[in-house]
Write a protein that holds these residues in place. Structure first.
Motif, PDB file in Angstrom:
ATOM      1  N   THR A 179       0.417  -1.042  -0.101  1.00  0.00           N
ATOM      2  CA  THR A 179       0.000  -0.108   0.249  1.00  0.00           C
ATOM      3  C   THR A 179       0.986   1.124   0.024  1.00  0.00           C
ATOM      4  OG1 THR A 179      -1.771  -1.175   1.058  1.00  0.00           O
ATOM      5  CG2 THR A 179      -2.042   1.246   1.511  1.00  0.00           C
ATOM      6  N   LEU A 180       1.871   1.698   1.270  1.00  0.00           N
ATOM      7  CA  LEU A 180       2.686   3.026   1.172  1.00  0.00           C
ATOM      8  C   LEU A 180       3.642   2.876   0.175  1.00  0.00           C
ATOM      9  CD1 LEU A 180       3.271   5.219   2.649  1.00  0.00           C
ATOM     10  CD2 LEU A 180       5.190   3.572   3.486  1.00  0.00           C
ATOM     11  N   ASN A 181       4.116   1.359  -0.869  1.00  0.00           N
ATOM     12  CA  ASN A 181       5.127   1.791  -1.978  1.00  0.00           C
ATOM     13  C   ASN A 181       4.500   1.924  -2.950  1.00  0.00           C
ATOM     14  OD1 ASN A 181       7.024  -0.820  -1.416  1.00  0.00           O
ATOM     15  ND2 ASN A 181       7.650   1.142  -2.050  1.00  0.00           N
ATOM     16  N   ALA A 183       1.241   4.234  -2.837  1.00  0.00           N
ATOM     17  CA  ALA A 183       1.473   5.823  -3.002  1.00  0.00           C
ATOM     18  C   ALA A 183       1.865   6.580  -3.035  1.00  0.00           C
ATOM     19  CB  ALA A 183       0.583   5.615  -1.607  1.00  0.00           C
ATOM     20  N   ARG A 184       3.553   5.926  -2.661  1.00  0.00           N
ATOM     21  CA  ARG A 184       4.657   7.194  -2.951  1.00  0.00           C
ATOM     22  C   ARG A 184       4.910   6.475  -4.730  1.00  0.00           C
ATOM     23  NH1 ARG A 184       8.658   4.641   2.278  1.00  0.00           N
ATOM     24  NH2 ARG A 184       7.772   6.062   3.576  1.00  0.00           N
ATOM     25  N   ARG A 192      -3.832   8.409  -5.378  1.00  0.00           N
ATOM     26  CA  ARG A 192      -4.370   8.138  -3.339  1.00  0.00           C
ATOM     27  C   ARG A 192      -4.132   7.115  -3.336  1.00  0.00           C
ATOM     28  NH1 ARG A 192      -7.368  10.109  -0.992  1.00  0.00           N
ATOM     29  NH2 ARG A 192      -8.978  10.827  -2.437  1.00  0.00           N
ATOM     30  N   ASN A 194      -5.286   3.433  -0.162  1.00  0.00           N
ATOM     31  CA  ASN A 194      -5.331   2.981   0.925  1.00  0.00           C
ATOM     32  C   ASN A 194      -5.594   1.364   0.832  1.00  0.00           C
ATOM     33  OD1 ASN A 194      -4.997   5.985   2.928  1.00  0.00           O
ATOM     34  ND2 ASN A 194      -6.205   6.769   0.959  1.00  0.00           N
ATOM     35  N   ASN A 247      -3.814   9.049   2.735  1.00  0.00           N
ATOM     36  CA  ASN A 247      -3.265   8.734   1.942  1.00  0.00           C
ATOM     37  C   ASN A 247      -1.701   7.687   2.081  1.00  0.00           C
ATOM     38  OD1 ASN A 247      -2.222   7.908  -0.732  1.00  0.00           O
ATOM     39  ND2 ASN A 247      -0.462   9.772  -0.875  1.00  0.00           N
ATOM     40  N   GLY A 248      -1.805   6.168   1.579  1.00  0.00           N
ATOM     41  CA  GLY A 248      -0.804   5.399   1.871  1.00  0.00           C
ATOM     42  C   GLY A 248      -1.115   4.899   3.334  1.00  0.00           C
ATOM     43  N   GLU A 249      -2.006   4.759   4.083  1.00  0.00           N
ATOM     44  CA  GLU A 249      -2.759   3.955   5.203  1.00  0.00           C
ATOM     45  C   GLU A 249      -3.420   2.551   4.754  1.00  0.00           C
ATOM     46  OE1 GLU A 249      -2.085   5.268   7.722  1.00  0.00           O
ATOM     47  OE2 GLU A 249      -0.947   6.870   7.151  1.00  0.00           O
TER      48      GLU A 249
END
Length: 262
Positions: A179-181, A183-184, A192, A194, A247-249
């Motif tokens: 997820t975070l990857n 988002a980045r 975004r 999540n 975002n990224g959560e």
């Protein structure tokens, strides 16, 4: 992201359960929704009932996903929203390696079930993320800077995997992990990503369970002592889409449950 008639969305696994509840919620906001689902017996009728577009899609097949995006975009335009709800397991509970209580026979995990579970849940979700994000990148940003929003479905099993859940846990943990990857990777494009980790929800999977089984599951939840409702998942999904700072959560939605080993 402001929801309304100009916005199109795709919901995978949209013909039932969490996906259907999310599709209904989006449609109530004026969003044009396409349901990706491989259940061609149920999907068309559900889509007609709620005012969506049904597209028969198997997220485990790249050609099916590609043609699904083309069909959805022909009907509703390029989507700004993707909600990944397609998922499940194969082969039932199996230990990594099991020993029979009767005769001591040792049985390794059936690898084909592991691979198919990863293909459906993790790779299927990523396949749809890639296809949708590539389309979103062709759009101009909205007033709040969003080109698109992606919501994935993991599970509390990603963090509290129980005995016999190794394949499902691996797949859902992979969704959390990416997820975070994602988002980045997509941040510079205004897209975004999540993920929701549902606990025990009253979906069609549990619809066949006996009342005493549902009661026992409900009793495991600290508060409120009941199964989650698909509409509660949908409300969180819509908040993730609306709120441009979300975002990224990875967010648990589980009534504070922590699953025990068995």
């Amino acid at each position: 992201m402001k929801l309304g008639p100009p916005i199109a969305a795709i919901v995978t696994g949209g013909a039932s359960g969490l996906g259907l509840a999310t599709a209904r919620a989006l449609i109530s906001e004026g969003v044009k929704v396409a349901l990706f689902d491989r259940n061609a017996q149920v999907g068309p009728g559900v889509a007609q009932e709620i005012g969506a577009t049904y597209v028969e899609v198997d997220v485990m097949d790249q050609a099916s996903v590609d043609s699904g995006f083309a069909a959805a975009r022909a009907a509703n335009g390029q989507e700004r929203i993707l909600v990944n709800c397609a998922g499940g397991g194969f082969g039932g509970p199996n230990k990594t390696v099991a020993r029979s209580k009767e005769d001591g026979a040792i049985t390794p995990y059936p690898i084909e079930n592991y691979v198919r579970t990863i293909e459906l849940n993790l790779i299927g979700s990523f396949r749809c993320i890639v296809g949708s994000a590539a389309g979103m990148m062709t759009l101009p940003p909205t007033d709040d800077g969003d080109r698109g929003a992606i919501v994935n479905t993991a599970s509390v099993a990603a963090e509290d995997g129980q005995i016999g859940q190794v394949a499902y846990t691996s797949a859902k943990a992979g969704i959390v992990g990416m997820t975070l990857n994602v988002a980045r990777d997509l941040a510079a494009e205004g897209i975004r990503c999540n993920t929701i980790l549902p606990g025990i929800f009253d979906t069609p999977l549990l619809g066949r369970a006996k009342p005493q089984v549902k009661a026992a599951l409900s009793a495991m939840v600290p508060f409120p002592k009941r199964l989650g409702m698909p509409e509660e998942y949908a409300r969180l999904a819509l908040e993730m889409i609306r709120n441009s700072y979300f975002n990224g959560e990875d967010v648990r939605l589980d009534g504070a449950i922590r699953m025990q080993p068995r």
